[in-house]
Motif scaffolding. Structure first.
Motif, mmCIF file in Angstrom:
data_model
loop_
_atom_site.group_PDB
_atom_site.id
_atom_site.type_symbol
_atom_site.label_atom_id
_atom_site.label_comp_id
_atom_site.label_asym_id
_atom_site.label_seq_id
_atom_site.Cartn_x
_atom_site.Cartn_y
_atom_site.Cartn_z
ATOM 1 N N PRO A 34 9.865 43.166 75.577
ATOM 2 C CA PRO A 34 11.133 43.885 75.416
ATOM 3 C C PRO A 34 11.726 43.578 74.049
ATOM 4 C CG PRO A 34 11.448 41.953 76.788
ATOM 5 C CD PRO A 34 9.966 42.065 76.558
ATOM 6 N N ASP A 35 12.652 44.415 73.603
ATOM 7 C CA ASP A 35 13.301 44.147 72.314
ATOM 8 C C ASP A 35 14.755 43.708 72.489
ATOM 9 O OD1 ASP A 35 14.403 46.557 73.080
ATOM 10 O OD2 ASP A 35 13.452 47.718 71.488
ATOM 11 N N GLY A 36 15.172 43.506 73.744
ATOM 12 C CA GLY A 36 16.523 43.022 74.004
ATOM 13 C C GLY A 36 16.620 42.368 75.372
ATOM 14 N N ILE A 37 17.527 41.400 75.506
ATOM 15 C CA ILE A 37 17.785 40.755 76.801
ATOM 16 C C ILE A 37 19.296 40.605 76.953
ATOM 17 C CG2 ILE A 37 17.192 38.865 78.372
ATOM 18 C CD1 ILE A 37 15.130 37.925 76.296
ATOM 19 N N PHE A 38 19.808 41.055 78.082
ATOM 20 C CA PHE A 38 21.222 40.884 78.413
ATOM 21 C C PHE A 38 21.336 39.919 79.587
ATOM 22 C CE2 PHE A 38 24.859 42.836 80.990
ATOM 23 C CZ PHE A 38 25.778 41.931 80.481
ATOM 24 N N PHE A 39 21.969 38.766 79.329
ATOM 25 C CA PHE A 39 22.160 37.728 80.343
ATOM 26 C C PHE A 39 23.587 37.790 80.900
ATOM 27 C CE2 PHE A 39 18.693 36.094 77.846
ATOM 28 C CZ PHE A 39 17.921 35.345 78.723
ATOM 29 N N THR A 40 23.754 37.363 82.142
ATOM 30 C CA THR A 40 25.102 37.272 82.705
ATOM 31 C C THR A 40 25.623 35.835 82.661
ATOM 32 O OG1 THR A 40 24.165 37.094 84.940
ATOM 33 C CG2 THR A 40 24.860 39.272 84.200
ATOM 34 N N ASN A 41 25.047 35.019 81.781
ATOM 35 C CA ASN A 41 25.472 33.629 81.669
ATOM 36 C C ASN A 41 24.964 33.057 80.345
ATOM 37 O OD1 ASN A 41 24.460 30.657 82.021
ATOM 38 N ND2 ASN A 41 26.132 30.849 83.496
ATOM 39 N N ASP A 42 25.823 32.350 79.603
ATOM 40 C CA ASP A 42 25.457 31.832 78.283
ATOM 41 C C ASP A 42 24.465 30.674 78.342
ATOM 42 O OD1 ASP A 42 26.934 33.625 76.798
ATOM 43 O OD2 ASP A 42 28.709 32.349 76.677
ATOM 44 N N ASN A 43 24.635 29.753 79.296
ATOM 45 C CA ASN A 43 23.726 28.602 79.371
ATOM 46 C C ASN A 43 22.295 29.056 79.604
ATOM 47 O OD1 ASN A 43 25.354 26.335 78.889
ATOM 48 N ND2 ASN A 43 26.188 26.419 80.950
ATOM 49 N N CYS A 44 22.145 30.007 80.505
ATOM 50 C CA CYS A 44 20.821 30.553 80.794
ATOM 51 C C CYS A 44 20.258 31.247 79.553
ATOM 52 C CB CYS A 44 20.943 31.524 81.970
ATOM 53 S SG CYS A 44 19.386 32.175 82.582
ATOM 54 N N ALA A 45 21.108 32.006 78.867
ATOM 55 C CA ALA A 45 20.679 32.705 77.658
ATOM 56 C C ALA A 45 20.244 31.728 76.575
ATOM 57 C CB ALA A 45 21.817 33.590 77.142
ATOM 58 N N ALA A 46 21.013 30.657 76.388
ATOM 59 C CA ALA A 46 20.696 29.682 75.343
ATOM 60 C C ALA A 46 19.349 29.011 75.607
ATOM 61 C CB ALA A 46 21.805 28.639 75.253
ATOM 62 N N ALA A 47 19.091 28.648 76.861
ATOM 63 C CA ALA A 47 17.816 28.012 77.202
ATOM 64 C C ALA A 47 16.658 28.974 76.964
ATOM 65 C CB ALA A 47 17.834 27.557 78.657
ATOM 66 N N CYS A 48 16.877 30.241 77.255
ATOM 67 C CA CYS A 48 15.828 31.245 77.030
ATOM 68 C C CYS A 48 15.557 31.424 75.539
ATOM 69 C CB CYS A 48 16.248 32.562 77.662
ATOM 70 S SG CYS A 48 14.982 33.857 77.555
ATOM 71 N N VAL A 49 16.610 31.457 74.729
ATOM 72 C CA VAL A 49 16.450 31.594 73.278
ATOM 73 C C VAL A 49 15.610 30.456 72.723
ATOM 74 C CG1 VAL A 49 17.685 31.425 71.075
ATOM 75 C CG2 VAL A 49 18.514 32.975 72.857
#
Length: 348
Positions: A243-258
């Motif tokens: 994918p070319d984008g990811i939308f998370f509903t939580n910042d902590n989860c997003a940061a770990a994924c990044v």
């Protein structure tokens, strides 16, 4: 066990009536300053403790508010509680805070415990798996006001304090589309609570308006902890094409994924743009800084507590208020800026 000191013990030692001791301890103006000093000095000397529970039974008010939250280790929830505590204290109320640990059964036990503690009112945010509100019925039967915040369900006679989750998710997804994304994955929680259902709807609405198909395969569901962010990264790396984008509903989860995606050689945002939700402090620590939705946690706590206390004070206008919507805003940072020349927002 050592016997508890009572006002009768104080009265006997001071050679005054128990009624005088009681009034003195409550700083009653009819009791002289000299007598009050004698009472307080002796009470401190022999270890007298005010029986708040007995006083509450007589007055039928505890000046205590109950709070049920899902997780105490959430930055968002901690800011909500801070707003509640500051507001409650300014009105002479205290909080009893319970944690459901995202379990409906524990949420029910918390509700029972707070009812038995004779709280004057209750503020609650629902667990992941809560599907009905029957465990709150006893509060309404006893005319104890109840306010739901953040994760809410409709319930007659209850006020809800929340943001427009659908619009926030729509704005986040539309921003990614404007940055050139055409295949956006959505990482969210179990779709039993309003916040996640509404955010999914906003995401789908933005895709539909852009003429892009929605696929259930692009919705990854977990518990939004850091481990779930790493799991999301592993699942995304298996997608072909990526994918070319990811939308998370939580910042902590997003940061770990990044962090996990970057370790695998994925460039953020050039290969995959990322947007989170909540504007937690981690959003400005991860590199690149995380585009996110600013969610006014402190204001939510303040508004919920103030409305509950106003209801307790007899303001009839509160009963007619069903939903209070607070403002949220997209905060654009480096994790989603794929177009050359655009700058992150300076505010927030």
């Amino acid at each position: 066990m050592e016997k508890e000191v009572t006002i009768y013990d104080l009265a006997e030692l001071l050679k005054i009536s128990p009624a005088t001791v009681s009034r003195g301890l409550q700083d009653h103006p009819a009791i002289s300053k000299k007598t009050k000093k004698r009472i307080f000095d002796l009470a401190e000397q022999i270890g007298y403790r005010t029986n708040r529970f007995a006083r509450n039974l007589r007055s039928r008010q505890s000046h205590t508010l109950g709070v049920i939250v899902q997780r105490l280790d959430s930055n968002f929830i901690s800011t909500v509680i801070a707003g509640m505590e500051d507001t409650a204290a300014s009105y002479g109320y205290r909080l009893i805070i319970c944690q459901s640990s995202e379990q409906a059964q524990k949420e029910k036990a918390n509700a029972t415990a707070l009812l038995e503690s004779r709280v004057d009112g209750l503020m609650a945010s629902l667990a992941f798996d809560t599907e009905d509100l029957s465990h709150f019925d006893a509060f309404l039967q006893k005319k104890i006001p109840l306010i739901f915040f953040d994760r809410v369900m409709e319930h007659q006679g209850c006020t809800r304090v929340q943001i427009d989750n659908r619009k926030a998710a729509y704005d986040a997804t539309r921003h990614m589309l404007e940055q050139g994304c055409r295949h956006i994955v959505h990482v969210t929680a179990p779709l039993k609570q309003n916040v996640y259902v509404e955010r999914l709807e906003g995401y789908k609405q933005a895709l539909a308006e852009a003429g892009l198909p929605f696929s259930q395969d692009d919705v990854l569901i977990g518990n939004l902890r850091q481990e779930d962010g790493r799991n999301a990264a592993a699942a995304i790396l298996q997608m072909d094409p990526l994918p070319d984008g990811i939308f998370f509903t939580n910042d902590n989860c997003a940061a770990a994924c990044v962090v996990a995606l970057k370790a695998a050689g994925v460039r953020i945002p050039e290969d995959i743009a990322v947007v989170g939700f909540n504007n937690d402090p981690v959003s400005t620590v991860v590199e690149p800084n995380l585009t996110t939705i600013d969610y006014p946690g402190y204001e939510m706590g303040t508004v919920a507590a103030r409305n509950l206390i106003q209801h307790l004070s007899g303001d009839g206008s509160i009963a007619a208020t069903n939903t209070i919507l607070l403002h949220s805003a997209l905060v654009v940072r480096g994790s989603s800026l794929r177009k050359k020349g655009e700058e992150p927002q300076k505010k927030l």
